[in-house]
Design a protein around this motif. Sequence first.
Motif, mmCIF file in Angstrom:
data_model
loop_
_atom_site.group_PDB
_atom_site.id
_atom_site.type_symbol
_atom_site.label_atom_id
_atom_site.label_comp_id
_atom_site.label_asym_id
_atom_site.label_seq_id
_atom_site.Cartn_x
_atom_site.Cartn_y
_atom_site.Cartn_z
ATOM 1 N N VAL A 190 0.844 -1.205 0.000
ATOM 2 C CA VAL A 190 0.000 0.000 0.000
ATOM 3 C C VAL A 190 0.878 1.254 0.000
ATOM 4 C CG1 VAL A 190 -1.634 1.353 1.382
ATOM 5 C CG2 VAL A 190 -2.002 -1.100 1.057
ATOM 6 N N LEU A 191 1.907 1.262 0.838
ATOM 7 C CA LEU A 191 2.796 2.436 0.913
ATOM 8 C C LEU A 191 3.560 2.633 -0.390
ATOM 9 C CD1 LEU A 191 4.163 2.168 4.574
ATOM 10 C CD2 LEU A 191 2.441 3.757 3.686
ATOM 11 N N SER A 192 3.955 1.546 -1.047
ATOM 12 C CA SER A 192 4.664 1.671 -2.331
ATOM 13 C C SER A 192 3.767 2.299 -3.389
ATOM 14 C CB SER A 192 5.147 0.302 -2.812
ATOM 15 O OG SER A 192 6.188 -0.159 -2.007
ATOM 16 N N PHE A 193 2.521 1.811 -3.467
ATOM 17 C CA PHE A 193 1.590 2.385 -4.436
ATOM 18 C C PHE A 193 1.260 3.842 -4.077
ATOM 19 C CE2 PHE A 193 0.389 -2.214 -5.035
ATOM 20 C CZ PHE A 193 1.014 -2.331 -6.268
ATOM 21 N N ARG A 194 1.157 4.122 -2.777
ATOM 22 C CA ARG A 194 0.925 5.500 -2.325
ATOM 23 C C ARG A 194 2.107 6.387 -2.719
ATOM 24 N NH1 ARG A 194 3.167 8.719 1.136
ATOM 25 N NH2 ARG A 194 1.992 10.296 2.228
ATOM 26 N N ASP A 195 3.329 5.881 -2.503
ATOM 27 C CA ASP A 195 4.520 6.641 -2.886
ATOM 28 C C ASP A 195 4.530 6.939 -4.381
ATOM 29 O OD1 ASP A 195 5.486 6.714 -0.292
ATOM 30 O OD2 ASP A 195 7.018 5.171 -0.611
ATOM 31 N N ALA A 196 4.173 5.950 -5.195
ATOM 32 C CA ALA A 196 4.135 6.142 -6.649
ATOM 33 C C ALA A 196 3.140 7.233 -7.010
ATOM 34 C CB ALA A 196 3.771 4.831 -7.346
ATOM 35 N N TRP A 197 1.957 7.150 -6.422
ATOM 36 C CA TRP A 197 0.914 8.138 -6.718
ATOM 37 C C TRP A 197 1.332 9.534 -6.257
ATOM 38 C CZ3 TRP A 197 -2.423 11.146 -3.668
ATOM 39 C CH2 TRP A 197 -3.445 11.767 -4.380
ATOM 40 N N LEU B 20 7.683 -2.453 -7.084
ATOM 41 C CA LEU B 20 7.973 -2.856 -5.707
ATOM 42 C C LEU B 20 6.680 -3.231 -4.984
ATOM 43 C CD1 LEU B 20 10.163 -3.242 -3.566
ATOM 44 C CD2 LEU B 20 9.882 -0.832 -2.962
ATOM 45 N N GLY B 21 5.633 -2.441 -5.166
ATOM 46 C CA GLY B 21 4.342 -2.771 -4.575
ATOM 47 C C GLY B 21 3.824 -4.109 -5.070
ATOM 48 N N LEU B 22 3.993 -4.359 -6.352
ATOM 49 C CA LEU B 22 3.583 -5.633 -6.932
ATOM 50 C C LEU B 22 4.401 -6.783 -6.341
ATOM 51 C CD1 LEU B 22 1.754 -7.020 -9.006
ATOM 52 C CD2 LEU B 22 3.535 -6.592 -10.717
ATOM 53 N N LEU B 23 5.695 -6.581 -6.167
ATOM 54 C CA LEU B 23 6.548 -7.601 -5.554
ATOM 55 C C LEU B 23 6.087 -7.910 -4.129
ATOM 56 C CD1 LEU B 23 9.009 -9.481 -5.579
ATOM 57 C CD2 LEU B 23 10.388 -7.502 -4.847
ATOM 58 N N PHE B 24 5.751 -6.875 -3.368
ATOM 59 C CA PHE B 24 5.247 -7.097 -2.010
ATOM 60 C C PHE B 24 3.966 -7.923 -2.038
ATOM 61 C CE2 PHE B 24 7.468 -2.953 -0.658
ATOM 62 C CZ PHE B 24 8.544 -3.633 -0.111
ATOM 63 N N LEU B 25 3.058 -7.634 -2.973
ATOM 64 C CA LEU B 25 1.817 -8.397 -3.081
ATOM 65 C C LEU B 25 2.080 -9.847 -3.479
ATOM 66 C CD1 LEU B 25 -0.576 -5.822 -4.804
ATOM 67 C CD2 LEU B 25 -0.553 -6.548 -2.395
ATOM 68 N N ILE B 26 3.012 -10.058 -4.378
ATOM 69 C CA ILE B 26 3.366 -11.424 -4.794
ATOM 70 C C ILE B 26 3.942 -12.200 -3.619
ATOM 71 C CG2 ILE B 26 4.969 -12.767 -6.220
ATOM 72 C CD1 ILE B 26 4.522 -10.600 -8.419
ATOM 73 N N LEU B 27 4.858 -11.577 -2.870
ATOM 74 C CA LEU B 27 5.442 -12.250 -1.703
ATOM 75 C C LEU B 27 4.359 -12.584 -0.676
ATOM 76 C CD1 LEU B 27 8.782 -10.280 -1.197
ATOM 77 C CD2 LEU B 27 8.541 -12.675 -1.836
ATOM 78 N N ALA B 28 3.451 -11.652 -0.429
ATOM 79 C CA ALA B 28 2.349 -11.901 0.526
ATOM 80 C C ALA B 28 1.470 -13.047 0.018
ATOM 81 C CB ALA B 28 1.517 -10.638 0.736
#
Length: 181
Positions: A38-45, A167-175
């Motif tokens: 969530v924070l990665s996607f927030r940072d991107a936005w 990076l956000g996508l990677l975090f989601l994949i790992l989760a």
Amino acid sequence: YFVLGFGLLHVLRRLSGFSLARTVIEALVVLALAVFAVLSFRDAWRYRQSGNPAHILLRLPAGIQSRIHALLKKAAGPKSLFLSAIGLGIAVTLLESVCTGQVYAPTLVLLVKSNVSVAIASAYLLAYNVMFILPLLAVFILAWHGLRWQRLLAWSQNNVVIAKCLLGLLFLILAGLMLAL
């Protein structure tokens, strides 16, 4: 970095024998990964909206950046370049692990959860660390051949949004992998 990961892998393997500890660690890692995504996607936005790196939350804290810069300045012009390089490498690795550990620690937990042998886990750990070093090696080679830091900085700034989304996508994949195993 490999030694740090191997040590953490060893500790996690020992803890995995305790089912409550294992369950708590895995739940905390999945929760942390979701928050990091969530924070990665927030940072991107936010970066796309403002172009201001100060709006990025998932980055190396300013205090740690200052410590690293101080260590680099202190190590400049040492009597023993080899020993200084090793000491500096260890210190910077420990300081930067606050940031890089966001992916490294969950990857190690995932390795333990997947119940692979120590040999296979070590091979994965080695592959992870080689992949971690390749971009640094590429930048070093490009700098050796004339790439200026201003151009590298401009490239980095132009690709913050895509990097944060990946990076956000990677975090989601790992989760997802943590939940699936």
